[in-house]
Design an enzyme around this catalytic site. Structure first.
Site, short mmCIF file in Angstrom:
data_model
loop_
_atom_site.label_atom_id
_atom_site.label_comp_id
_atom_site.label_asym_id
_atom_site.label_seq_id
_atom_site.Cartn_x
_atom_site.Cartn_y
_atom_site.Cartn_z
N ASP A 49 -3.98 2.97 0.90
CA ASP A 49 -4.37 1.58 1.15
C ASP A 49 -3.74 1.14 2.47
OD1 ASP A 49 -4.99 -1.13 1.15
OD2 ASP A 49 -4.62 -1.36 -1.01
N ARG B 268 -4.62 -1.72 4.18
CA ARG B 268 -4.88 -3.13 4.45
C ARG B 268 -3.59 -3.92 4.65
NH1 ARG B 268 -8.53 -4.18 -0.79
NH2 ARG B 268 -6.81 -2.91 -1.61
#
Length: 417
Positions: free
Chosen positions: A337, A339
């Site tokens: 991930d 983000r």
């Protein structure tokens, strides 16, 4: 409640060559680091740091300096759970002994901060660990790496710091927590600040998003106002779909229903059944419309949990061969991930939101948000639709990424959860 010192005092101390103590979010590492400016490194400062910390001394640098100095990642696939960007270790090539002494490490630290140094001035591996800070600092990533670079910049010094975690004197097998760190700071006449306060200070004094346009958008869920934003750092454009009246940046936007939705072309536009993004977006718009007041923030640049569209398609190819959604990213040499929500937090603040009821099944989205002046008063679960194509994906999100999808196994594909 722990007493923190002012950001102004910490910046003045950094400029004067002193160390400060910096603590992060209690939901993150929940640790305190000693931090000082790399160009101010002395044998005495380094020896003090070694005495009271784990001894794994790191030097955060900005990305441009890492590139200039030829500092690639320590490992191609960063598996650190907080995304700390370790590079190859180094020693100064000239003027030191073995590289491990306080004097030697101080020399290496100063050389890393020297704008005239180059890759040829270092040997690899070594005894000092450079770290690559995220562009945008703590507003993009609320970590000690970014805090060190931010503090050095704010002190009008080179964007390079020295950091290490403080060890508990009560229980030397663990790291010191906030209350003990306050005592430590007082005993040694050091400033104690939080990353949350540093974020709040920068957010108050700096702006990193600009509002571009606002227009009425009628949808099948009801009428929204689309507010367009542009990130100053990377020119990525984002859209906030606002329902009802929000007070603006100086108002009291409390308990606003908010969904921070990551861009997903395949799910949101093409209706792909491999993920649950499209149904989540529809559900969020519907829930906010029914509420009568709220925001669906559509974050561009989050495709494939931040790895980009083409990499996401490559990950799908690996998933077709048997990998799950986490391993596929890792096999591509990418984070599970990638983000960050710092820009999104600034947009929400610009809209006037001070506290929110967050629409998400992902508890990790809460981490660090308090530092942006945002309080999450409630996490509201999102309805999901499982099907034969995404059931394994949903289970992986639950089992490996911590998503709150309790009871998923009790439902057959295609039933509403």
């Amino acid at each position: 409640m722990t007493r923190f010192d002012s950001i102004e005092r910490a910046v003045a101390d950094i400029a004067a060559g002193k160390a400060v103590v910096v603590v992060d979010d209690e939901d993150r590492e929940n640790e305190g680091d000693l931090i000082f400016a790399a160009e101010k490194a002395t044998p005495e400062l380094v020896a003090f740091m070694v005495r009271y910390t784990s001894g794994y001394l790191c030097v955060p640098l900005d990305g441009a300096d890492c590139d200039r100095l030829g500092l690639p990642p320590m490992y191609a696939t960063n598996q650190d759970k907080h995304g700390t960007a370790y590079t190859v270790t180094v020693d100064a090539r000239e003027g030191i002994g073995t590289g491990i002494s306080a004097s030697d490490r101080a020399a290496t630290m100063r050389l890393l901060a020297d704008p005239s140094s180059g890759a040829q001035d270092f040997t690899r591996p070594g005894h000092v660990v450079p770290l690559r800070a995220k562009e945008g600092g703590v507003l993009r990533r609320p970590g000690h790496t970014e805090a060190a670079v931010d503090l050095a910049r704010m002190a009008d010094l080179r964007p390079a710091g020295v950091i290490c975690e403080i060890v508990s004197q009560k229980d030397e097998g663990h790291m010191a927590q906030t209350d003990e760190l306050r005592v430590f700071a007082d005993d040694h006449n050091l400033a104690l600040i939080s990353i949350a306060d540093l974020i709040a200070w920068r957010r108050k004094h700096e702006k990193h998003v600009e509002r571009v346009a606002s227009a009425r958008i009628p949808t099948r869920h009801g009428e929204f106002t689309a507010v367009g934003y542009r990130s100053i750092y990377d020119d990525v454009e984002h859209v906030a779909l606002v329902r009802g009246d929000l007070p603006g940046p100086d108002g009291d936007g409390s308990d606003v229903l908010v969904r921070v939705h990551s861009e997903c072309l395949t799910g949101d536009v093409f209706g792909s059944l491999r993920c649950d993004c499209g149904p989540q977006l529809d559900a969020a718009l519907d829930m906010v419309a029914q509420e009568g007041r709220g925001v669906v923030l559509y974050m561009r640049g989050h495709e494939g949990r931040g790895i980009g569209l083409m990499h996401k398609l490559q990950a799908y190819q690996l998933q077709d061969a048997g990998s799950d959604t986490v391993d596929a990213n890792l096999e591509l040499g990418l984070p599970a991930d990638a983000r960050d929500y710092g820009i999104g937090a600034q947009i929400l603040v610009d809209l006037g939101i001070s506290s929110m009821r967050l629409l998400t099944n992902n508890p990790a989205k809460r981490v660090g948000l308090d530092g942006y002046g945002l309080q999450i008063t409630e996490r509201v679960s999102m309805p999901l639709r499982a099907n034969a194509e995404n059931l394994t994906y949903l289970r992986t999100k639950r089992d490996r990424m911590g998503h709150d999808l309790i009871g998923l196994d009790d439902f057959e594909a295609g039933e509403m959860l």
